[in-house]
Design a protein around this motif. Structure first.
Motif, PDB file in Angstrom:
ATOM      1  N   LEU A 147       5.174  10.624  -4.837  1.00  9.55           N
ATOM      2  CA  LEU A 147       5.845  10.972  -3.585  1.00  9.55           C
ATOM      3  C   LEU A 147       7.215  10.314  -3.492  1.00  9.55           C
ATOM      4  O   LEU A 147       7.464   9.278  -4.123  1.00  9.55           O
ATOM      5  CB  LEU A 147       4.983  10.546  -2.388  1.00  9.55           C
ATOM      6  N   ASP A 148       8.077  10.906  -2.696  1.00  9.72           N
ATOM      7  CA  ASP A 148       9.413  10.370  -2.467  1.00  9.72           C
ATOM      8  C   ASP A 148       9.471   9.840  -1.030  1.00  9.72           C
ATOM      9  O   ASP A 148       9.476  10.625  -0.070  1.00  9.72           O
ATOM     10  CB  ASP A 148      10.452  11.471  -2.659  1.00  9.72           C
ATOM     11  N   LEU A 149       9.504   8.509  -0.872  1.00 10.22           N
ATOM     12  CA  LEU A 149       9.464   7.908   0.466  1.00 10.22           C
ATOM     13  C   LEU A 149      10.738   8.145   1.265  1.00 10.22           C
ATOM     14  O   LEU A 149      10.777   7.860   2.469  1.00 10.22           O
ATOM     15  CB  LEU A 149       9.204   6.396   0.346  1.00 10.22           C
ATOM     16  N   SER A 150      11.754   8.647   0.610  1.00  9.35           N
ATOM     17  CA  SER A 150      12.969   8.983   1.366  1.00  9.35           C
ATOM     18  C   SER A 150      12.802  10.284   2.155  1.00  9.35           C
ATOM     19  O   SER A 150      13.600  10.582   3.033  1.00  9.35           O
ATOM     20  CB  SER A 150      14.165   9.104   0.414  1.00  9.35           C
ATOM     21  N   VAL A 202      10.837  12.453   4.857  1.00  6.39           N
ATOM     22  CA  VAL A 202      10.086  12.143   6.071  1.00  6.39           C
ATOM     23  C   VAL A 202       8.626  12.533   5.942  1.00  6.39           C
ATOM     24  O   VAL A 202       7.728  11.761   6.297  1.00  6.39           O
ATOM     25  CB  VAL A 202      10.711  12.853   7.295  1.00  6.39           C
ATOM     26  N   ASP A 203       8.352  13.724   5.406  1.00  7.66           N
ATOM     27  CA  ASP A 203       6.969  14.189   5.299  1.00  7.66           C
ATOM     28  C   ASP A 203       6.157  13.290   4.379  1.00  7.66           C
ATOM     29  O   ASP A 203       4.997  12.955   4.682  1.00  7.66           O
ATOM     30  CB  ASP A 203       6.933  15.632   4.777  1.00  7.66           C
ATOM     31  N   ASP A 204       6.731  12.887   3.245  1.00  5.02           N
ATOM     32  CA  ASP A 204       6.018  12.016   2.305  1.00  5.02           C
ATOM     33  C   ASP A 204       5.790  10.635   2.916  1.00  5.02           C
ATOM     34  O   ASP A 204       4.710  10.045   2.767  1.00  5.02           O
ATOM     35  CB  ASP A 204       6.806  11.882   1.000  1.00  5.02           C
ATOM     36  N   PHE A 205       6.809  10.135   3.612  1.00  6.46           N
ATOM     37  CA  PHE A 205       6.708   8.781   4.187  1.00  6.46           C
ATOM     38  C   PHE A 205       5.626   8.722   5.263  1.00  6.46           C
ATOM     39  O   PHE A 205       4.717   7.909   5.201  1.00  6.46           O
ATOM     40  CB  PHE A 205       8.059   8.375   4.768  1.00  6.46           C
ATOM     41  N   PHE A 206       5.731   9.618   6.244  1.00  7.22           N
ATOM     42  CA  PHE A 206       4.785   9.569   7.363  1.00  7.22           C
ATOM     43  C   PHE A 206       3.412  10.144   6.989  1.00  7.22           C
ATOM     44  O   PHE A 206       2.413   9.853   7.652  1.00  7.22           O
ATOM     45  CB  PHE A 206       5.351  10.306   8.572  1.00  7.22           C
ATOM     46  N   GLY A 207       3.371  10.938   5.936  1.00  7.23           N
ATOM     47  CA  GLY A 207       2.093  11.490   5.495  1.00  7.23           C
ATOM     48  C   GLY A 207       1.147  10.433   4.952  1.00  7.23           C
ATOM     49  O   GLY A 207      -0.071  10.650   4.874  1.00  7.23           O
ATOM     50  N   LEU A 208       1.691   9.270   4.594  1.00  8.52           N
ATOM     51  CA  LEU A 208       0.855   8.179   4.050  1.00  8.52           C
ATOM     52  C   LEU A 208       0.276   7.275   5.134  1.00  8.52           C
ATOM     53  O   LEU A 208      -0.543   6.402   4.820  1.00  8.52           O
ATOM     54  CB  LEU A 208       1.683   7.330   3.076  1.00  8.52           C
ATOM     55  N   ILE A 209       0.691   7.458   6.373  1.00  9.06           N
ATOM     56  CA  ILE A 209       0.248   6.561   7.447  1.00  9.06           C
ATOM     57  C   ILE A 209      -1.277   6.453   7.542  1.00  9.06           C
ATOM     58  O   ILE A 209      -1.817   5.340   7.605  1.00  9.06           O
ATOM     59  CB  ILE A 209       0.856   6.988   8.799  1.00  9.06           C
ATOM     60  N   ALA A 260       0.831  -1.203   0.000  1.00  7.58           N
ATOM     61  CA  ALA A 260       0.000   0.000   0.000  1.00  7.58           C
ATOM     62  C   ALA A 260       0.868   1.256   0.000  1.00  7.58           C
ATOM     63  O   ALA A 260       0.604   2.221  -0.725  1.00  7.58           O
ATOM     64  CB  ALA A 260      -0.930  -0.010   1.215  1.00  7.58           C
ATOM     65  N   TRP A 261       1.918   1.247   0.828  1.00 11.54           N
ATOM     66  CA  TRP A 261       2.809   2.400   0.931  1.00 11.54           C
ATOM     67  C   TRP A 261       3.453   2.733  -0.416  1.00 11.54           C
ATOM     68  O   TRP A 261       3.405   3.872  -0.885  1.00 11.54           O
ATOM     69  CB  TRP A 261       3.895   2.119   1.960  1.00 11.54           C
ATOM     70  N   PHE A 262       4.048   1.706  -1.055  1.00 14.43           N
ATOM     71  CA  PHE A 262       4.746   1.939  -2.328  1.00 14.43           C
ATOM     72  C   PHE A 262       3.780   2.272  -3.449  1.00 14.43           C
ATOM     73  O   PHE A 262       4.087   3.092  -4.325  1.00 14.43           O
ATOM     74  CB  PHE A 262       5.591   0.721  -2.693  1.00 14.43           C
TER      75      PHE A 262
END
Length: 220
Positions: free
Chosen positions: A30-33, A35-42, A20-22
Motif C-alpha cells: 500500500l501507499d500511505l500517501s 488517503v484510501d490506503d492510509f485510512f483503510g488500515l485504521i 503496525a501502520w508501516f
C-alpha cells in the motif's frame, strides 16, 4: 507519577500504531500517501493496538522491565507471612498477646487488588484498596479497609469488626510489607510480613505455630 505513566502509555501506543501502520502497508503493498490506503488500515491498526493492550493488561504489566516508568506499582501477588503485634488485651487476663502468626494473601491484576488476612482465629477481607506511590518522596504504600470475622466460637471475645491497614512496601533486599492497622474496636497494632510464595495458600503454614491466645487457653 500518574502523569508520567500516562504520557509513557500514550507514547508507546503511538509507536506501536506507527509500526503496525508501516508494517501492514509494506507487506500489503500500500501507499500511505494515498488517503484510501492510509485510512483503510485504521481497523487493522486498532485491532493490533487492542491485542497488545490485552496482552499487557493480562501478563505484561508484571514484567520488571516496565516497572516504574510504565507500571507505577509493584506486583504483590502471592502469600505473605509474618506476625501481628497488637495492643488488644485479653478480657480474661488483661494482658496483651504475644506476636500473632498471620498470613496475607494478595490477588492483584493491572486494575484491581484484593487482600485477605488470616490467623488461626480470624479472617479479614479487603473491600477498598489502593496504592500511594511517590518515588521522588520515597513513598511506596499499600492501604486497604477490611471487614474481619472470627470463628463463631470466639465471637464473645473477638466480635466482627471493620478496620484499616497501611503497609510500607519494601522490595530490596527482600520483599516485605511493614505497617500498622487500627479497628473500630479501638484496637491497633503493627504488622510485619515477608513474601512467602507466589501461589495463594488456603491456610497458614504449620511452621508459624498457633495463635498465642488459643495456645494459652489450651494450656488451662
Amino acid at each position: 507519577m500518574r502523569n508520567i505513566t500516562l504520557k509513557s502509555t500514550l507514547y508507546i501506543l503511538v509507536v506501536i500504531s506507527a509500526i503496525a501502520w508501516f508494517t501492514l502497508a509494506y507487506f500489503g503493498g500500500l501507499d500511505l500517501s494515498k488517503v484510501d490506503d492510509f485510512f483503510g488500515l485504521i481497523p487493522k491498526v486498532v485491532t493490533i493496538d487492542l491485542l497488545v493492550v490485552a496482552v499487557f493488561v493480562k501478563w505484561g504489566w508484571k514484567l520488571k522491565i516496565f516497572r516504574g516508568w510504565l507500571v507505577p506499582f509493584p506486583d504483590l501477588n502471592g502469600s505473605w507471612i509474618g506476625f501481628i503485634y497488637s495492643d488488644w488485651k485479653n478480657p480474661k487476663t488483661g494482658e496483651k498477646p504475644l506476636p500473632i502468626p498471620v498470613m496475607l494473601t494478595v490477588k492483584q491484576s493491572f486494575f484491581h487488588i484484593h487482600c485477605m488476612m488470616l490467623t488461626s482465629e480470624m479472617e479479614s477481607s479487603s473491600y477498598s484498596e489502593g496504592f500511594l506511590i511517590e518515588p521522588d518522596r520515597q513513598i511506596k504504600t499499600l492501604a486497604y479497609s477490611y471487614s474481619s470475622k472470627s470463628r463463631l466460637s470466639l465471637n464473645e471475645r473477638s466480635i466482627p469488626h471493620d478496620g484499616t491497614a497501611v503497609f510500607k512496601i519494601i522490595e530490596k533486599p527482600k520483599q516485605k510489607l511493614v505497617g500498622r492497622y487500627w479497628t473500630e474496636r479501638l484496637t491497633k497494632g503493627e504488622i510485619a510480613l515477608e513474601h512467602h510464595a507466589k501461589e495463594i495458600l488456603d491456610e497458614l503454614p504449620e511452621e508459624l505455630g498457633e495463635h498465642p491466645v488459643t495456645e494459652d487457653e489450651n494450656r488451662r
